[in-house]
Design a protein around this motif. Structure first.
Motif, PDB file in Angstrom:
ATOM      1  N   MET A   1       0.831  -1.198   0.000  1.00 51.84           N
ATOM      2  CA  MET A   1       0.000   0.000   0.000  1.00 51.84           C
ATOM      3  C   MET A   1       0.863   1.244   0.000  1.00 51.84           C
ATOM      4  N   THR A   2       0.400   2.228  -0.764  1.00 55.03           N
ATOM      5  CA  THR A   2       1.145   3.475  -0.865  1.00 55.03           C
ATOM      6  C   THR A   2       0.307   4.635  -0.344  1.00 55.03           C
ATOM      7  N   PHE A   3       0.871   5.394   0.595  1.00 54.95           N
ATOM      8  CA  PHE A   3       0.234   6.621   1.063  1.00 54.95           C
ATOM      9  C   PHE A   3       1.047   7.768   0.485  1.00 54.95           C
ATOM     10  N   SER A   4       0.457   8.541  -0.416  1.00 61.14           N
ATOM     11  CA  SER A   4       1.214   9.560  -1.137  1.00 61.14           C
ATOM     12  C   SER A   4       0.590  10.935  -1.000  1.00 61.14           C
ATOM     13  N   ARG A   5       1.459  11.923  -0.885  1.00 55.13           N
ATOM     14  CA  ARG A   5       1.000  13.308  -0.819  1.00 55.13           C
ATOM     15  C   ARG A   5       0.244  13.659  -2.107  1.00 55.13           C
ATOM     16  N   GLY A   6      -0.894  14.298  -1.948  1.00 52.20           N
ATOM     17  CA  GLY A   6      -1.719  14.655  -3.096  1.00 52.20           C
ATOM     18  C   GLY A   6      -2.744  13.593  -3.439  1.00 52.20           C
ATOM     19  N   TYR A   7      -2.577  12.398  -2.853  1.00 54.07           N
ATOM     20  CA  TYR A   7      -3.523  11.299  -3.108  1.00 54.07           C
ATOM     21  C   TYR A   7      -4.008  10.715  -1.785  1.00 54.07           C
ATOM     22  N   GLU A   8      -4.287  11.598  -0.823  1.00 57.24           N
ATOM     23  CA  GLU A   8      -4.800  11.177   0.474  1.00 57.24           C
ATOM     24  C   GLU A   8      -6.286  10.839   0.369  1.00 57.24           C
ATOM     25  N   PHE A   9      -6.809  10.271   1.442  1.00 52.86           N
ATOM     26  CA  PHE A   9      -8.232   9.909   1.498  1.00 52.86           C
ATOM     27  C   PHE A   9      -9.111  11.133   1.758  1.00 52.86           C
ATOM     28  N   ASP A  10      -8.495  12.284   1.963  1.00 51.76           N
ATOM     29  CA  ASP A  10      -9.231  13.465   2.396  1.00 51.76           C
ATOM     30  C   ASP A  10     -10.359  13.857   1.451  1.00 51.76           C
ATOM     31  N   ALA A  11     -10.144  13.751   0.140  1.00 52.20           N
ATOM     32  CA  ALA A  11     -11.194  14.131  -0.811  1.00 52.20           C
ATOM     33  C   ALA A  11     -12.447  13.289  -0.592  1.00 52.20           C
ATOM     34  N   MET A  12     -12.253  11.987  -0.362  1.00 52.46           N
ATOM     35  CA  MET A  12     -13.394  11.115  -0.099  1.00 52.46           C
ATOM     36  C   MET A  12     -14.025  11.432   1.246  1.00 52.46           C
ATOM     37  N   SER A  13     -13.198  11.745   2.237  1.00 58.36           N
ATOM     38  CA  SER A  13     -13.724  11.993   3.579  1.00 58.36           C
ATOM     39  C   SER A  13     -14.609  13.231   3.627  1.00 58.36           C
ATOM     40  N   ARG A  14     -14.449  14.118   2.665  1.00 56.68           N
ATOM     41  CA  ARG A  14     -15.237  15.350   2.656  1.00 56.68           C
ATOM     42  C   ARG A  14     -16.572  15.211   1.919  1.00 56.68           C
ATOM     43  N   PRO A  16     -20.416  14.196   1.447  1.00 56.21           N
ATOM     44  CA  PRO A  16     -21.547  13.991   2.368  1.00 56.21           C
ATOM     45  C   PRO A  16     -21.822  12.521   2.640  1.00 56.21           C
ATOM     46  N   LEU A  17     -21.660  11.673   1.623  1.00 60.20           N
ATOM     47  CA  LEU A  17     -21.847  10.236   1.798  1.00 60.20           C
ATOM     48  C   LEU A  17     -20.970   9.710   2.917  1.00 60.20           C
ATOM     49  N   GLN A  23     -20.877   9.239  10.659  1.00 60.52           N
ATOM     50  CA  GLN A  23     -21.782   9.642  11.740  1.00 60.52           C
ATOM     51  C   GLN A  23     -22.437   8.424  12.378  1.00 60.52           C
ATOM     52  N   ARG A  24     -22.812   7.446  11.556  1.00 59.16           N
ATOM     53  CA  ARG A  24     -23.406   6.225  12.102  1.00 59.16           C
ATOM     54  C   ARG A  24     -22.399   5.499  12.989  1.00 59.16           C
ATOM     55  N   LEU A  25     -21.150   5.453  12.560  1.00 56.48           N
ATOM     56  CA  LEU A  25     -20.114   4.802  13.352  1.00 56.48           C
ATOM     57  C   LEU A  25     -19.937   5.500  14.698  1.00 56.48           C
ATOM     58  N   VAL A  26     -19.907   6.821  14.668  1.00 54.43           N
ATOM     59  CA  VAL A  26     -19.746   7.598  15.899  1.00 54.43           C
ATOM     60  C   VAL A  26     -20.917   7.366  16.849  1.00 54.43           C
ATOM     61  N   ASP A  27     -22.123   7.278  16.290  1.00 53.16           N
ATOM     62  CA  ASP A  27     -23.310   7.026  17.121  1.00 53.16           C
ATOM     63  C   ASP A  27     -23.199   5.692  17.864  1.00 53.16           C
ATOM     64  N   ILE A  28     -22.632   4.691  17.195  1.00 45.79           N
ATOM     65  CA  ILE A  28     -22.507   3.363  17.794  1.00 45.79           C
ATOM     66  C   ILE A  28     -21.498   3.363  18.938  1.00 45.79           C
ATOM     67  N   TYR A 208     -25.858   2.509   1.047  1.00 46.09           N
ATOM     68  CA  TYR A 208     -25.671   3.940   0.775  1.00 46.09           C
ATOM     69  C   TYR A 208     -25.541   4.152  -0.734  1.00 46.09           C
ATOM     70  N   PRO A 209     -26.210   5.158  -1.269  1.00 44.61           N
ATOM     71  CA  PRO A 209     -26.078   5.445  -2.710  1.00 44.61           C
ATOM     72  C   PRO A 209     -24.828   6.271  -2.991  1.00 44.61           C
ATOM     73  N   TRP A 210     -24.072   5.868  -3.989  1.00 44.56           N
ATOM     74  CA  TRP A 210     -22.866   6.573  -4.416  1.00 44.56           C
ATOM     75  C   TRP A 210     -23.143   7.324  -5.717  1.00 44.56           C
ATOM     76  N   THR A 211     -22.893   8.611  -5.734  1.00 44.24           N
ATOM     77  CA  THR A 211     -23.019   9.388  -6.959  1.00 44.24           C
ATOM     78  C   THR A 211     -21.701   9.329  -7.742  1.00 44.24           C
TER      79      THR A 211
END
Length: 274
Positions: A1-14, A16-17, A23-28, A208-211
């Motif tokens: 696995m490669t963790f690279s600058r500019g290709y972080e998970f941040d875009a996905m984390s932002r 709404p999906l 949020q569901r995980l935090v509720d649990i 969950y629906p993915w756009t």
């Protein structure tokens, strides 16, 4: 696995999906008053932020991640005296934090080799105070893909390969199975909790629906690009996956693609040694 600058998970984390899923995980989690929470595999800090907002009564949150790139984003995102971030792997969680009341694994388990997942959960169990809980979710598990959506994935793979070939490359097919595809059933996840010593275990699935925009965000994440294409040129892989994705949505006349997410957790018996 490669963790690279500019290709972080941040875009996905932002997206709404992803916020809804987290949020569901935090509720649990049900973090107790004055409790300590370990966000194992915290990435850019979305779950950490939601934990802080949703569980303002906790005394401390420790975010742990192997990628210093992701942690840099998390530290910018959250400047709160209750929160600290530590670089390290989920497999080494016991050496990275002291006793906690809640351990959270937000979309982490499918990045850990299947043979090591039980030891990660066992490590979390040993960290937990009696009555504490370990909570995880994952997008990659046996049952995540709805049968009616399989044509989407097959078409996307073909379209991505076509896009790569147009650029003089190809998918790397002769390789070991990507870690994320070492999938386990929901029941097997519960068994891992039981084997680790948790007295109560449970799992649930949610669709969950993915756009198109959700999938596009995932195409910018290094671990997904590498796992889906097998190539080391992240820019090329990301571009080909995105082109193939857009062609697939257009060809199949899609507006969204549903997929299941798994949530699983265990509660440590109140009479166990802490």
């Amino acid at each position: 696995m490669t963790f690279s600058r500019g290709y972080e998970f941040d875009a996905m984390s932002r997206r709404p999906l992803y916020g809804d899923v987290t949020q569901r995980l935090v509720d649990i989690c049900e973090a107790p008053d004055g409790g300590v929470v370990a966000d194992v595999g915290c990435g850019s800090g979305l779950a950490t932020q939601l934990l802080l907002e949703r569980s303002a009564q906790v005394s401390a949150i420790v975010g742990i991640d192997p990628s210093e790139h992701e942690l840099a984003i998390a530290r910018q995102r959250l400047r709160d005296p209750k929160v600290r971030f530590v670089q390290g792997r989920a497999q080494d969680v016991e050496s990275l934090t002291g006793p906690v009341d809640v351990a959270v694994l937000s979309n982490v388990m499918h990045q850990i080799p299947a043979a090591e997942r039980g030891s990660v959960i066992a490590g979390c169990h040993r960290l937990l105070a009696p009555g504490g809980r370990c909570v995880l979710n994952t997008l990659f598990y046996e049952g995540a893909v709805l049968p009616e959506t399989r044509p989407f994935y097959a078409h996307w793979l073909r379209a991505t390969r076509d896009a790569l070939r147009e650029r003089g490359q190809d998918l790397v097919l002769a390789r070991g199975k990507p870690v994320a595809l070492q999938t386990l059933t929901p029941g097997r996840h519960e068994e891992l909790f039981a084997q680790a010593g948790f007295s109560q275990t449970k799992s649930e699935e949610a669709v969950y629906p993915w756009t198109l925009q959700d999938w596009e965000a995932l195409c910018t994440y290094s671990v997904f690009v590498e796992g889906a294409t097998g190539i080391s040129d992240l820019a090329l892989g990301s571009e080909a996956l995105t082109d193939g994705l857009r062609a697939t949505f257009e060809r199949l006349e899609l507006t969204e693609v549903p997929r299941r997410w798994l949530f699983a957790w265990g509660i440590k018996g109140s009479q166990e040694d802490g």
